[in-house]
Design a protein around this motif. Sequence first.
Motif, PDB file in Angstrom:
ATOM      1  N   CYS A  76       0.836  -1.203   0.000  1.00  0.00           N
ATOM      2  CA  CYS A  76       0.000   0.000   0.000  1.00  0.00           C
ATOM      3  C   CYS A  76       0.870   1.252   0.000  1.00  0.00           C
ATOM      4  O   CYS A  76       1.845   1.338   0.751  1.00  0.00           O
ATOM      5  N   TYR A 133      -0.585   4.212   0.590  1.00  0.00           N
ATOM      6  CA  TYR A 133      -1.200   5.128   1.543  1.00  0.00           C
ATOM      7  C   TYR A 133      -0.368   5.120   2.823  1.00  0.00           C
ATOM      8  O   TYR A 133       0.299   4.134   3.139  1.00  0.00           O
ATOM      9  N   SER A 155       2.857  -0.560  -2.919  1.00  0.00           N
ATOM     10  CA  SER A 155       1.871  -1.253  -3.752  1.00  0.00           C
ATOM     11  C   SER A 155       2.516  -1.863  -4.988  1.00  0.00           C
ATOM     12  O   SER A 155       3.301  -1.208  -5.689  1.00  0.00           O
ATOM     13  N   ASN A 204      -4.951  -3.194  -1.179  1.00  0.00           N
ATOM     14  CA  ASN A 204      -5.700  -2.031  -1.677  1.00  0.00           C
ATOM     15  C   ASN A 204      -5.928  -2.234  -3.173  1.00  0.00           C
ATOM     16  O   ASN A 204      -5.237  -1.659  -4.005  1.00  0.00           O
ATOM     17  N   SER A 212      -6.130   0.402  -5.978  1.00  0.00           N
ATOM     18  CA  SER A 212      -4.912   1.034  -6.484  1.00  0.00           C
ATOM     19  C   SER A 212      -4.199   0.157  -7.509  1.00  0.00           C
ATOM     20  O   SER A 212      -3.066   0.461  -7.886  1.00  0.00           O
ATOM     21  N   GLU A 265     -11.386   1.582  -1.862  1.00  0.00           N
ATOM     22  CA  GLU A 265     -11.282   2.925  -1.288  1.00  0.00           C
ATOM     23  C   GLU A 265     -12.315   3.846  -1.939  1.00  0.00           C
ATOM     24  O   GLU A 265     -12.463   3.864  -3.167  1.00  0.00           O
ATOM     25  N   ARG A 311      -6.322  10.094   5.824  1.00  0.00           N
ATOM     26  CA  ARG A 311      -7.056   9.391   4.788  1.00  0.00           C
ATOM     27  C   ARG A 311      -7.117  10.274   3.541  1.00  0.00           C
ATOM     28  O   ARG A 311      -7.022  11.503   3.623  1.00  0.00           O
TER      29      ARG A 311
END
Length: 443
Positions: free
Chosen positions: A161, A163, A177, A206, A209, A239, A277
């Motif tokens: 990920c 994020y 990712s 995720n 993505s 997401e 977020r």
Amino acid sequence: MRAAFYTFGCKLNQFETEALASSFRSQGFSLVSVREEAEYYIINTCTVTSKSEQKARRLIRKLSRRTSESLLIVTGCYAQLNREVLESLGDNIVVVSQDKKNILMDLPGFLTGDAGLPDNKLKSFGMFSSIAEVSPHGQFSFKVDKYSFHSRAFLKIQDGCDYRCAYCRIPLARGRSVSLDPDTVVARLKKLESSGYREVVLTGVNIASYSYKDISLPGLLARVLEGVSRLRFRLSSLEPEMIDHELGDVLRKEEICPHFHIPVQSGSNKVLRHMQRRHRADEVINAVNLLKQVKPGSFIAADLLVGFPGETDEDFMLTRNLVQELEFSRLHVFPFSPRPGTEAYTMKDRVPERIRDERVKELLILSNELYTRYAGTWFNRKVQVILEYRQAEPQEGLWIGHSGNYLKILVSDLPLTLAQSGLPVNVIIDSIGEICQGHCVSA
């Protein structure tokens, strides 16, 4: 020889455990429960919450004491971040970090070959780990010939990920990712299809993505739907800011299950900013409305993180109001716990545990109300069910399965040949509950 497996955490961990179990079984191992005696125990850990880590430590310590002659192999995200803690739980424990987990796919072949020394398990594993090589495509080297613990198949299309949410340790454990190339995705799906599976969960950390060269998730799904003809697909969490009209156009397809999971976390924009977020409340509203438009009647679940530092009563009410406005079908509610290595670990203005827990309880009550309301809209309606491997009540001729919109259903009036065919069955829902009941009308 016997091997036992236990998984903590997400569908991605479940998939990787299935792949390891498939490798062990293909090399002649008998798969047994962790409650039974085995030569090897493989524990796949999670680090999302302190509670999941605590449960893992408790199980590992118990198994180590009970089975001192066995070898406990501990892997997963918790193993990646806290090796020393896990190694200290027993003398017969070896830890394989998450980034090296894929070497375990080769372990059963080593143990059953001439080089294996099954009577000296620690020495044998030491020899194996000294020569085992991590695959350059390690995250995607997990393959399953036959699933041991699930009736539906899983396929990992993405890992890691990018994020950096203030509360989350997963990027620390799984890295950035990465995505599996579309050709390999389609090839693996074709193999699952030819093996008789009729539903596949596309999973990852995720998946929204997903990105391989110029192909994003909508492009991948389009390729997948062209490549196979007898599979239905369930997506793991999406997401909210990634749910747009391009994705919505693909989600309209009949082969995509009307079941979605969104990590909302909070309905307060202030809290979402502090969480780091990437979405805000209006994007959640837009995403849910789009899903309901392209897939009417969908089961839409939400993750909520309650008691984040600085969350006021007003912030909590914004979350509750958002949930009620959007009428989610189910809530997965997590109390905030500070995770080492994350930014939130040192944040001040902590919400008292008593207040946090009261908020969690309130949302769980609301979740039950929302589920009952959603399930009630399907009374006396037809759904398509994929059955589990096991019969729920053999003496009564009852089988258990999940509908496309993720209602768990006890099915009656089902011919044995149809139940054992692996084909989806059409079911009319007769009663509503945590487990609904229905009768079969046709395949």
